[in-house]
Scaffold this active site. Structure first.
Site, PDB file in Angstrom:
ATOM      1  N   HIS A  74       0.820  -1.222   0.000  1.00  0.00           N
ATOM      2  CA  HIS A  74       0.000   0.000   0.000  1.00  0.00           C
ATOM      3  C   HIS A  74       0.849   1.266   0.000  1.00  0.00           C
ATOM      4  CE1 HIS A  74       0.155   0.296   4.528  1.00  0.00           C
ATOM      5  NE2 HIS A  74      -0.041   1.565   4.264  1.00  0.00           N
ATOM      6  N   ASP A  84      -0.096  -7.461   1.697  1.00  0.00           N
ATOM      7  CA  ASP A  84       0.427  -6.094   1.676  1.00  0.00           C
ATOM      8  C   ASP A  84       1.969  -6.125   1.735  1.00  0.00           C
ATOM      9  OD1 ASP A  84       0.535  -3.360   1.742  1.00  0.00           O
ATOM     10  OD2 ASP A  84      -0.359  -3.136   3.741  1.00  0.00           O
ATOM     11  N   GLN A  90      -0.145   5.790  11.546  1.00  0.00           N
ATOM     12  CA  GLN A  90      -0.005   6.319  10.191  1.00  0.00           C
ATOM     13  C   GLN A  90       1.398   6.888   9.956  1.00  0.00           C
ATOM     14  OE1 GLN A  90      -3.100   6.249  11.585  1.00  0.00           O
ATOM     15  NE2 GLN A  90      -3.585   4.867   9.907  1.00  0.00           N
ATOM     16  N   GLY A  91       1.993   6.521   8.853  1.00  0.00           N
ATOM     17  CA  GLY A  91       3.345   6.976   8.534  1.00  0.00           C
ATOM     18  C   GLY A  91       4.387   5.921   8.875  1.00  0.00           C
ATOM     19  N   ASP A  92       4.010   4.947   9.698  1.00  0.00           N
ATOM     20  CA  ASP A  92       4.923   3.845  10.020  1.00  0.00           C
ATOM     21  C   ASP A  92       4.796   2.727   9.000  1.00  0.00           C
ATOM     22  OD1 ASP A  92       5.993   4.927  12.407  1.00  0.00           O
ATOM     23  OD2 ASP A  92       4.191   4.331  13.504  1.00  0.00           O
ATOM     24  N   SER A  93       3.734   2.751   8.223  1.00  0.00           N
ATOM     25  CA  SER A  93       3.460   1.692   7.261  1.00  0.00           C
ATOM     26  C   SER A  93       4.664   1.309   6.438  1.00  0.00           C
ATOM     27  CB  SER A  93       2.396   2.145   6.286  1.00  0.00           C
ATOM     28  OG  SER A  93       1.160   1.905   6.841  1.00  0.00           O
TER      29      SER A  93
HETATM   30  N1  ARG Z   1      -1.587   2.211   7.266  1.00  0.00           N
HETATM   31  C1  ARG Z   1      -0.769   2.990   8.122  1.00  0.00           C
HETATM   32  C2  ARG Z   1       0.322   3.711   7.320  1.00  0.00           C
HETATM   33  O1  ARG Z   1       0.190   3.852   6.139  1.00  0.00           O
HETATM   34  C3  ARG Z   1      -0.260   2.182   9.234  1.00  0.00           C
HETATM   35  C4  ARG Z   1      -1.345   1.866  10.157  1.00  0.00           C
HETATM   36  C5  ARG Z   1      -0.906   1.044  11.274  1.00  0.00           C
HETATM   37  N2  ARG Z   1      -1.913   1.123  12.248  1.00  0.00           N
HETATM   38  C6  ARG Z   1      -1.827   0.577  13.437  1.00  0.00           C
HETATM   39  N3  ARG Z   1      -2.803   0.772  14.266  1.00  0.00           N
HETATM   40  N4  ARG Z   1      -0.789  -0.105  13.787  1.00  0.00           N
HETATM   41  O2  ARG Z   1       1.217   4.291   7.862  1.00  0.00           O
END
Ligand code: ARG
Length: 541
Positions: free
Chosen positions: A78, A129, A224-227
Site C-alpha cells: 500500500h 500487503d 499512520q506513517g509507520d506503514s
Molecule cells: N496504514 C498505516 C500507514 O500507512 C499504518 C497503520 C498502522 N496502524 C496501526 N494501528 N498499527 O502508515
C-alpha cells in the site's frame, strides 16, 4: 467497519479513503511513537524511510521500509499502490543510515531502480500487503544493516506473546491532531494469536491469517506513517524481519491492535523468495484513463477501452465493471460477474451510471485505470432506436464536455436582424457561478462539493466540467548536468449532479501531499461560460 486510512478499505471503488480513524484510547502522557521511545538508528539499523522523489526526508517521508540486503528494501504494497495512486521507480527514494529526517547529510539517500509488489495485493481487504524495492545503488552507510526476512520456518517467532519490535517516523498521537516526529521511534510489542485478533469484539474476521498477523501491547502501537516499516524479532546483529506495518483501526486502541503482513505466511514467503528476480511492476503506455464505448442503454454492449499495458514478462489483462454511487455517501459497487472487456447493462443498471476498471498484471504487480462514468443508462428501447437526445440537462456526469447540441443547421451566421419590436428578447448573458461548500482530500483523491447557480435562470445549465492540475518538479538533464524541470500534470475530474444546484467533483489518482488547482467550467444553455479555480491539497499520509 471503518479502518485506518492507509490501506484503503471498503470505499476503494469510490476512490475515497475513509479518513475516519475511530479514535483510540488516549495514549496516556506519552509523547512517543505510540507508547515508544526515540532511538538511534544503530538500534534499528535496518529501518529506512520512503521519501517522495525531489523532497527532503522530513518533507517527503510517507512510509517506512526494511533493508534486507544492501540493494533490497521490503515495504508494504500500500506504500506503492493504492487505487488511483501508483508509485514507479522515479517517484520514490530511500533514506537509510540515520535516525533524523532533518539531517539527510548524515545518512544516505538512494534512488529506486525497480518497484514490485505482490500481484495478490488487495487494497479492499489489505491482503498480501508486501512490496520490494530494488535500489539503484547499494546502501553503504556504515550505520545501515540489513535484517534477514523470516520464512515459513520461523513461525515460532510469531507465537502468541512473542516479543517483537516495530519502529518508524509515523504519527505519535493516538487521538487528536497527528504529529510526525523527525526522530526515529521504536516500541516493543507482543504477537497476538489470529483467533484472538479475529474475536467478535476485535477484528471479527477481517484479519486474514494467510497473510496477516497482529501485534500490540497496552498503549503501544505503530500508526499512520509507520506503514511499510519493520516488525522484527531478535536483537541488533541478528534481527529477523517477521512483519510489515500494514493497517489497524485507529492507533493503540485496546480492542484493535496493529495488523502486520506476516512474513512467515506461505503467500508472503513465496513472494519474497523471488525478491532478487521480480520484474518491475507493469505500467500503461500513456497516462490516459480507460474509456467506455457503446450506447448507454440496457441491452446494448459497452466496451472498456484502454492502452496496451507495458511490462516485463507475460501480462494478463482483467476487467471490472461497477455502478457508481448516486450520492456522496453511497459507495460504488462492483457488478457481480462483470469481469469481461464488454458489459451489457440490464434493468438493474437503468438510471445508474457505470464505470470500468482495467488491470494489467505481471509477477511484479499490476497497473490499473478507471474510466469516467457513463451517462445514466437508458431503458431498453422497444421501438426503433430514437435519436440520441443530448437535451440540455444539469446532470453532466463525466469530465468530458458533453457533446454540445450543435444546432443542426445554423441559419445565416449574420447578426440577428434588428427589429423594431418592443418586446425585449429574452437573452441570458449571465454565466453560472460556483461556490465551494465542502472540500475533503485523502492521500490520493479529493472531493469538492459546489453549488452552481445561474442567477438569470433563464436557461438551464448545459455542462459542468473540471480538471485538476499540479506542478511537479522532476530531475531532468543528463547525469553530468542534472537540472530540475517543472511540468504540469493534469487529472480529469468526475462531475456528478447531486440535485438542486449541488455538484460533486471527484478527482482520483492524485499525488500525495500535492496542491492541486481545480479548474471548473460551468456553461449554461445560452453558452454563457464561467471558469473558476479552487485549490485542494492531498494528505501526505
Ligand atoms: N496504514 C498505516 C500507514 O500507512 C499504518 C497503520 C498502522 N496502524 C496501526 N494501528 N498499527 O502508515
Amino acid at each position: 467497519m471503518s479502518r485506518a486510512r492507509c490501506p484503503v478499505v471498503l470505499a476503494v471503488l469510490a476512490g475515497l479513503l475513509s479518513a475516519a480513524a475511530p479514535s483510540a484510547l488516549a495514549a496516556p502522557s506519552s509523547w512517543r511513537i505510540i507508547g515508544g521511545t526515540s532511538v538511534p538508528i544503530t538500534t534499528q539499523p535496518h529501518q529506512v524511510a520512503l521519501v517522495v522523489t525531489g523532497r527532503t526526508p522530513s518533507a517527503g517521508q510517507y512510509c517506512g521500509g526494511t533493508l534486507v540486503s544492501p540493494r533490497i528494501v521490503v515495504t508494504a504494497a500500500h506504500c506503492v499502490e493504492l487505487p488511483g495512486s501508483s508509485t514507479y521507480p522515479g517517484d520514490v527514494q530511500v533514506f537509510a543510515g540515520h535516525e533524523r529526517l532533518d539531517q539527510p547529510a548524515s545518512g544516505q539517500t538512494v534512488d529506486v531502480a525497480r518497484v514490485s509488489f505482490s500481484p495478490a495485493w488487495d487494497p479492499v481487504s489489505n491482503r498480501n500487503d508486501v512490496a520490494v524495492l530494488e535500489l539503484a545503488q547499494d546502501v553503504v552507510d556504515p550505520q545501515a544493516l540489513p535484517a534477514t526476512p523470516a520464512t515459513t520456518a520461523d513461525a515460532a517467532l510469531l507465537a502468541a506473546g512473542a516479543a517483537v519490535t516495530t519502529s518508524g517516523w509515523g504519527n505519535t498521537v493516538a487521538s487528536g491532531t497527528p504529529a510526525y516526529p523527525n526522530d526515529l521511534r521504536a516500541v516493543g510489542l507482543n504477537a497476538i494469536a489470529d483467533a484472538t485478533c479475529n474475536a467478535p469484539s476485535s477484528y471479527a474476521g477481517a484479519v486474514d491469517p494467510a497473510s496477516m498477523v497482529c501485534a500490540g501491547a497496552p498503549g503501544k502501537d505503530s500508526c499512520q506513517g509507520d506503514s511499510g516499516g519493520p516488525l522484527v524479532s531478535g536483537t541488533v546483529g541478528s534481527f529477523r524481519l517477521v512483519g510489515i506495518v500494514s493497517w489497524g483501526v485507529g492507533c493503540a486502541s485496546a480492542s484493535f491492535p496493529g495488523v502486520y503482513t506476516d512474513l512467515t505466511a506461505p503467500a508472503i514467503d513465496g513472494f519474497l523468495a523471488q525478491r532478487a528476480t521480480l520484474p518491475n511492476r507493469p505500467n500503461f503506455a500513456s497516462a490516459t484513463a480507460a474509456g467506455i464505448t457503446g450506447t448507454p442503454r440496457a441491452g446494448e454492449t459497452l466496451t472498456c477501452t484502454h492502452d496496451a499495458g507495458t511490462g516485463t514478462g507475460p501480462l494478463t489483462v482483467s476487467y471490472l465493471w461497477a455502478r457508481a454511487g448516486r450520492t456522496m455517501s453511497e459507495a460504488d459497487v462492483a457488478i457481480p460477474g462483470a469481469t469481461a472487456a464488454t458489459y451489457v447493462p440490464g434493468s438493474a443498471d437503468v438510471g445508474r451510471t457505470l464505470f470500468c476498471r482495467v488491470r494489467v498484471t505481471n509477477a511484479g504487480g499490476y497497473a490499473e485505470r478507471f474510466s469516467a462514468d457513463t451517462t445514466e443508462i437508458l431503458a431498453a428501447s422497444t421501438a426503433p432506436a430514437p435519436a440520441p437526445t443530448p437535451a440540455p440537462r444539469p446532470a453532466d456526469t463525466t469530465a468530458t464536455p458533453s457533446p454540445t447540441p450543435t444546432p443542426a443547421a445554423t441559419p445565416t451566421p449574420t447578426a440577428p436582424t434588428p427589429t423594431t419590436s418592443t418586446t425585449v428578447p429574452l437573452v441570458d448573458r449571465t454565466p453560472p457561478t460556483a461556490t465551494l461548500r465542502r472540500r475533503s482530500c485523502t492521500t490520493v483523491a479529493c472531493t469538492l462539493t459546489l453549488r452552481i447557480t445561474d442567477p438569470a435562470a433563464v436557461v438551464p445549465l448545459r455542462s459542468v466540467t473540471a480538471r485538476a492540475t499540479t506542478t511537479v518538479r522532476r530531475r531532468c538533464g543528463s547525469a553530468s548536468r542534472p537540472r530540475t524541470c517543472r511540468r504540469t500534470e493534469a487529472r480529469t475530474v468526475a462531475v456528478r449532479f447531486l440535485g438542486a444546484d449541488t455538484y460533486r467533483l471527484t478527482a482520483r489518482g492524485l499525488r500525495r501531499g500535492a496542491r492541486y488547482r481545480v479548474t471548473v467550467t460551468a456553461t449554461d444553455a445560452a453558452n454563457n461560460r464561467r471558469i473558476q479555480h479552487f485549490t485542494a491539497t492531498t494528505r501526505r499520509r
